[in-house]
Design an enzyme around this catalytic site. Structure first.
Site, PDB file in Angstrom:
ATOM      1  N   PRO A   7     -30.717  77.014  69.453  1.00 48.04           N
ATOM      2  CG  PRO A   7     -31.678  75.179  70.511  1.00 48.04           C
ATOM      3  CD  PRO A   7     -31.391  76.645  70.711  1.00 48.04           C
ATOM      4  CG  ASN A   8     -31.325  72.603  65.719  1.00 46.00           C
ATOM      5  OD1 ASN A   8     -30.342  71.941  65.391  1.00 46.00           O
ATOM      6  ND2 ASN A   8     -32.121  72.231  66.710  1.00 46.00           N
ATOM      7  NE  ARG A  53     -34.534  73.784  62.326  1.00 46.20           N
ATOM      8  CZ  ARG A  53     -34.937  74.496  63.362  1.00 46.20           C
ATOM      9  NH1 ARG A  53     -34.551  75.745  63.505  1.00 46.20           N
ATOM     10  NH2 ARG A  53     -35.710  73.953  64.273  1.00 46.20           N
ATOM     11  CE1 TYR A  70     -38.621  77.300  62.237  1.00 50.90           C
ATOM     12  CE2 TYR A  70     -37.726  75.291  61.277  1.00 50.90           C
ATOM     13  CZ  TYR A  70     -38.374  75.936  62.303  1.00 50.90           C
ATOM     14  OH  TYR A  70     -38.788  75.230  63.404  1.00 50.90           O
ATOM     15  CG  ASN A 101     -35.883  82.374  67.248  1.00 47.00           C
ATOM     16  OD1 ASN A 101     -36.388  81.518  67.981  1.00 47.00           O
ATOM     17  ND2 ASN A 101     -36.001  82.340  65.927  1.00 47.00           N
ATOM     18  CB  ALA A 141     -35.879  73.497  70.384  1.00 43.93           C
ATOM     19  CG  HIS A 168     -41.246  75.063  72.341  1.00 44.92           C
ATOM     20  ND1 HIS A 168     -42.119  76.120  72.194  1.00 44.92           N
ATOM     21  CD2 HIS A 168     -40.581  74.959  71.151  1.00 44.92           C
ATOM     22  CE1 HIS A 168     -41.994  76.613  70.962  1.00 44.92           C
ATOM     23  NE2 HIS A 168     -41.065  75.931  70.316  1.00 44.92           N
ATOM     24  CG  ASP A 181     -35.792  80.355  86.637  1.00 43.28           C
ATOM     25  OD1 ASP A 181     -36.979  80.743  86.583  1.00 43.28           O
ATOM     26  OD2 ASP A 181     -35.447  79.287  87.200  1.00 43.28           O
ATOM     27  CD  GLU A 184     -40.985  84.085  73.037  1.00 45.29           C
ATOM     28  OE1 GLU A 184     -41.664  84.641  73.944  1.00 45.29           O
ATOM     29  OE2 GLU A 184     -41.064  82.871  72.781  1.00 45.29           O
ATOM     30  CG  HIS A 235     -40.881  82.062  68.102  1.00 46.00           C
ATOM     31  ND1 HIS A 235     -39.988  81.133  68.579  1.00 46.00           N
ATOM     32  CD2 HIS A 235     -41.460  82.616  69.188  1.00 46.00           C
ATOM     33  CE1 HIS A 235     -40.038  81.114  69.886  1.00 46.00           C
ATOM     34  NE2 HIS A 235     -40.914  82.008  70.292  1.00 46.00           N
ATOM     35  CB  SER A 283     -42.502  79.078  62.189  1.00 48.35           C
ATOM     36  OG  SER A 283     -42.157  78.630  63.490  1.00 48.35           O
ATOM     37  NE  ARG A 316     -43.675  74.710  63.003  1.00 46.05           N
ATOM     38  CZ  ARG A 316     -42.355  74.654  63.208  1.00 46.05           C
ATOM     39  NH1 ARG A 316     -41.708  75.726  63.663  1.00 46.05           N
ATOM     40  NH2 ARG A 316     -41.695  73.543  62.950  1.00 46.05           N
TER      41      ARG A 316
HETATM   42  C1  DQA Z   1     -38.563  78.732  66.106  1.00 44.96           C
HETATM   43  C2  DQA Z   1     -39.768  77.853  66.456  1.00 44.96           C
HETATM   44  C3  DQA Z   1     -39.366  76.728  67.400  1.00 44.96           C
HETATM   45  O1  DQA Z   1     -40.488  75.929  67.711  1.00 44.96           O
HETATM   46  C4  DQA Z   1     -38.317  75.852  66.761  1.00 44.96           C
HETATM   47  O2  DQA Z   1     -37.875  74.864  67.678  1.00 44.96           O
HETATM   48  C5  DQA Z   1     -37.168  76.622  66.217  1.00 44.96           C
HETATM   49  C6  DQA Z   1     -37.410  77.905  65.573  1.00 44.96           C
HETATM   50  C7  DQA Z   1     -38.905  79.786  65.023  1.00 44.96           C
HETATM   51  O3  DQA Z   1     -38.130  80.723  64.870  1.00 44.96           O
HETATM   52  O4  DQA Z   1     -39.939  79.660  64.345  1.00 44.96           O
HETATM   53  O5  DQA Z   1     -36.036  76.142  66.204  1.00 44.96           O
HETATM   54  O6  DQA Z   1     -38.150  79.438  67.265  1.00 44.96           O
END
Ligand code: DQA
Length: 144
Positions: free
Chosen positions: A11-12, A19, A24, A75, A78, A81, A88, A99, A101, A103, A108
């Protein structure tokens, strides 16, 4: 056909570029998709690149990856977390998972320090921005 890598974005991440660019970066998700496609072509990988804002859709794609992918690069954004469901699904799929990310989540807010996905991922890259995706693809190509 080369080895197939399913690149999943949570998401996002469709908002990248707009954003919080200080965190990012200025690159959009389309830029990251292009980077993954170029890197994939160079490495002989078939890249299937997707993004969704829906947890259940990620779960369904991960379940399908059992039949359709040799590896997953995710990735989870959110959902990293919060999502036992994605943890699962990855465990059940049994597909090699890395995985990523953009950032450094450990630098953080405390709620970002734990990822449910890390326990089922073979490797984690964070804090390298978009380069993390291409580095992960290189590492996957070596491993596969
Ligand atoms: C993220 C880090 C996450 O904490 C955050 O919710 C994201 C992006 C990253 O790529 O740094 O949406 O996965």
């Amino acid at each position: 056909m080369g080895k197939r890598v399913l690149v999943l974005n949570g998401p996002n991440l469709n908002m990248l570029g707009i954003r919080e660019p200080g965190i990012y970066g200025a690159q959009t998700l389309a830029d990251i998709e292009n980077l993954c496609r170029t890197t994939g072509t160079e490495l002989g990988l078939t890249v299937d690149f997707r993004q969704t804002n829906h947890e259940g859709e990620l779960v369904t794609w991960i379940q399908q990856a059992r039949q359709t992918a040799d590896a997953i690069l995710i990735n989870p954004a959110a959902y990293s977390h919060t999502s036992v469901a994605i943890h699962d699904a990855l465990k059940a799929a049994g597909v090699l998972t890395y995985e990523v990310h953009l950032s450094n989540i450990h630098q953080r807010e405390p709620f970002r320090h734990h990822s449910y996905v890390s326990a089922v991922a073979t490797a984690v890259i964070c804090g390298l921005g978009a380069s993390g995706y291409s580095l992960a693809l290189r590492a996957l190509a070596e491993k596969l």
